[in-house]
Design a protein around this motif. Structure first.
Motif, short mmCIF file in Angstrom:
data_model
loop_
_atom_site.label_atom_id
_atom_site.label_comp_id
_atom_site.label_asym_id
_atom_site.label_seq_id
_atom_site.Cartn_x
_atom_site.Cartn_y
_atom_site.Cartn_z
N ASN A 1 -10.67 -4.25 -20.72
CA ASN A 1 -10.75 -3.64 -19.39
C ASN A 1 -10.23 -2.20 -19.42
N ARG A 2 -10.22 -1.57 -18.23
CA ARG A 2 -9.97 -0.13 -18.15
C ARG A 2 -8.62 0.29 -18.72
N CYS B 1 -2.79 4.02 -2.91
CA CYS B 1 -2.22 3.77 -4.23
C CYS B 1 -1.69 2.34 -4.25
N LEU B 2 -2.22 1.52 -5.16
CA LEU B 2 -1.79 0.13 -5.27
C LEU B 2 -0.86 -0.03 -6.46
N VAL C 1 -4.01 5.41 -12.73
CA VAL C 1 -5.44 5.38 -13.02
C VAL C 1 -6.22 5.30 -11.71
N ASP C 2 -7.29 6.07 -11.61
CA ASP C 2 -8.20 5.97 -10.46
C ASP C 2 -9.19 4.85 -10.74
N ARG C 3 -9.37 3.97 -9.77
CA ARG C 3 -10.37 2.91 -9.90
C ARG C 3 -11.74 3.49 -9.56
N GLU C 4 -12.71 3.25 -10.42
CA GLU C 4 -14.02 3.84 -10.28
C GLU C 4 -14.70 3.44 -8.97
N ASN C 5 -15.34 4.43 -8.33
CA ASN C 5 -16.18 4.21 -7.15
C ASN C 5 -15.44 3.55 -5.99
N THR C 6 -14.14 3.80 -5.88
CA THR C 6 -13.35 3.26 -4.77
C THR C 6 -12.39 4.34 -4.28
N HIS C 7 -11.66 4.00 -3.22
CA HIS C 7 -10.61 4.90 -2.72
C HIS C 7 -9.26 4.53 -3.32
N GLU C 8 -9.24 3.70 -4.34
CA GLU C 8 -7.99 3.14 -4.84
C GLU C 8 -7.48 3.86 -6.09
N GLN C 9 -6.21 4.11 -6.07
CA GLN C 9 -5.48 4.60 -7.23
C GLN C 9 -4.53 3.48 -7.65
N LEU C 10 -4.43 3.22 -8.94
CA LEU C 10 -3.58 2.15 -9.44
C LEU C 10 -2.36 2.75 -10.12
N PHE C 11 -1.19 2.33 -9.68
CA PHE C 11 0.07 2.77 -10.29
C PHE C 11 0.59 1.60 -11.12
N PHE C 12 0.49 1.73 -12.45
CA PHE C 12 0.88 0.66 -13.35
C PHE C 12 2.31 0.85 -13.82
N ASP D 1 0.86 -1.17 0.00
CA ASP D 1 0.00 0.00 0.00
C ASP D 1 0.91 1.23 0.00
N CYS D 2 0.67 2.15 -0.94
CA CYS D 2 1.51 3.34 -1.06
C CYS D 2 0.67 4.61 -0.89
N GLU D 3 1.37 5.70 -0.60
CA GLU D 3 0.70 7.00 -0.54
C GLU D 3 0.19 7.36 -1.94
N PRO D 4 -1.03 7.91 -2.05
CA PRO D 4 -1.50 8.36 -3.36
C PRO D 4 -0.53 9.37 -3.98
#
Length: 443
Positions: free
Chosen positions: A417-418, A244-245, A359-370, A197-200
């Motif tokens: 997918n997204r 941020c995941l 990318v921000d994941r829709e309707n969640t508190h999650e940000q994805l770092f690809f 788990d990372c800081e946004p």
């Protein structure tokens, strides 16, 4: 192969059934059960029966449908230690599918993990130091308190069609099988998997990294790797705050009949956490083990999140800065996913870093770092694309070859997918415009 086990009941004289016929019987038993213990590698039929229980409920159940559900499966170290055995491909796929599917059930029925060490209530994912690749089940009925076991007959079938037999608790064979199942469960340990788990971050950090790569910055330059580790959370846990995941993405490319193709995974409850039914690039969340392996240490599984991060920070030997994710950690995550999906061990030097996306994941508190890598599967001996297909037994529901010229032709728009959709222009410009060799460069 290490320690192994075959069926716990052999030629016991019971009426046998195939896995398919077992599914119907298990469905009824699961709806009436108060306690369930499963040992080994859960079959697709069993997972389907579990999902039928969920779909038959009115709405989402508020809590786990059983008082206690224990799933005891071979430890990941045993599965990965046998990666050389291509015949284990379907078993490894099923091992991972069962863990993923049951974790998804935990998210639905039991959002908060149960307290470690308390196994008389709730769902428990456990690992055993035994390479038992079949499935045995012990169920206790809620109304009557009666118990029943199901066990495979003999060693694994070459054809893949397993035979099972079942006994109630007054049958002579019941106690022998039930004791084996209870013994494995009692001796198992928690199947602990923690995701990073990372800081946004500011989404523009991806653009900065991509510009550095375009300017010729070496992929090992610390300027590219500044994503700090904040905590380690149970895999799949619902985030308590904005997070941020970090995710490793593998764009797996090859050639078929001379034309470039990309391998896409169909996301299901057995292979993914969301975007069910969609086609996606191969992806893997960065786990604690990925960070530890990149640092050359054993994961600190006996410590809480803070203690484990401190141990890895010490191993990084950089007291002037926080623990950040390295290129090697992302690559290790990608290597793990490639092995699970294709059976291939791809060395680090074949992961070409293409760039980053946030990318921000829709309707969640999650940000994805690809962190996006290209991996080429070669078509000369060994035929890596052929081996990947063999690993999946040609099942297009698991892994699909899509012609790169057709990917964005409109044919697949409703299925992508997204990331494939949102990063379309970027992927076409920075990945799919590169040539795909049939054999490695050089001698």
């Amino acid at each position: 192969m290490g320690q192994t086990a075959t069926g716990v009941a052999q030629n016991a004289g019971a009426v046998s059934m195939t896995a398919a016929s077992l599914q119907s019987e298990l469905g009824q038993a699961l709806r009436e059960a108060s306690e369930v213990t499963v040992c080994g590698v859960a079959s697709r039929e069993f997972i389907t029966a579990i999902q039928a229980v969920a779909s038959s409920a009115h709405g989402t159940p508020a809590e786990l449908p059983w008082d206690v559900f224990r799933y005891v499966t071979p430890a990941p170290t045993l599965i990965l230690a046998n990666r050389w055995n291509v015949r284990l491909g379907p078993v490894v796929q099923q091992w991972q599918s069962a863990v993923t599917a049951l974790r998804n059930s935990v998210q639905q029925w039991q959002p908060t993990p149960t307290e470690s060490g308390t196994r008389d209530r709730g769902f428990h994912l456990l690992s055993m130091n035994l390479l038992y690749l079949q499935m045995s089940i012990l169920v206790k009925q809620r109304e009557t308190g009666r118990q029943r076991v199901w066990a495979p007959i003999g060693p694994p079938s070459v054809s893949g069609v397993e035979q099972y037999e079942s006994y109630e608790d007054d049958a002579p064979k019941f106690q022998q099988i039930a004791d084996s199942i209870r013994g494995w469960a009692d001796g198992a340990s928690d199947f602990l998997t923690r995701q990073v788990d990372c800081e946004p971050v500011d989404p523009r950090i991806a653009d900065v990294g991509n510009e550095l790569l375009a300017s010729g910055t070496p992929t090992t330059d610390p300027e590219l790797w500044k994503l700090p580790v904040r905590s380690l959370e149970p895999y799949g846990a619902t985030p308590r705050h904005r997070t941020c995941l970090p995710v490793a993405i593998c764009v797996v490319r090859s050639r078929s009949a001379g034309h470039p193709v990309v391998l896409l995974k169909r996301r299901t409850h057995m292979t993914a956490n969301d975007d069910f039914g969609k086609l996606s690039l191969l992806s893997a969340r960065v786990l604690e083990e990925d960070v530890a392996v990149a640092l050359g240490v054993v994961p600190f599984l006996d410590r809480d999140s803070t203690g484990a991060i401190d141990g890895m920070w010490m191993a990084a030997n950089d007291p002037a800065s926080a623990l950040t994710l390295s290129r090697e950690a992302f690559i290790h995550a990608g290597q793990r996913e490639l092995f699970y999906s294709t059976g291939l061990d791809i060395p680090e030097n074949r992961f070409r870093l293409c760039g980053f996306r946030v990318v921000d994941r829709e309707n969640t508190h999650e940000q994805l770092f690809f962190c996006i890598f290209e991996v080429i599967l070669y078509r000369r001996e060994p035929d890596e694309l052929g081996l990947a297909i063999q690993w999946n037994l040609g099942d297009l529901r698991m892994l699909s070859q899509v012609g790169e010229s057709a990917l964005y032709s409109g044919t697949y728009d409703e299925e992508l997918n997204r990331l494939l959709l949102r990063a379309r222009e970027w992927l076409v410009t920075h990945v799919f415009n590169e040539p795909v060799p049939v054999v490695p460069d050089g001698p």
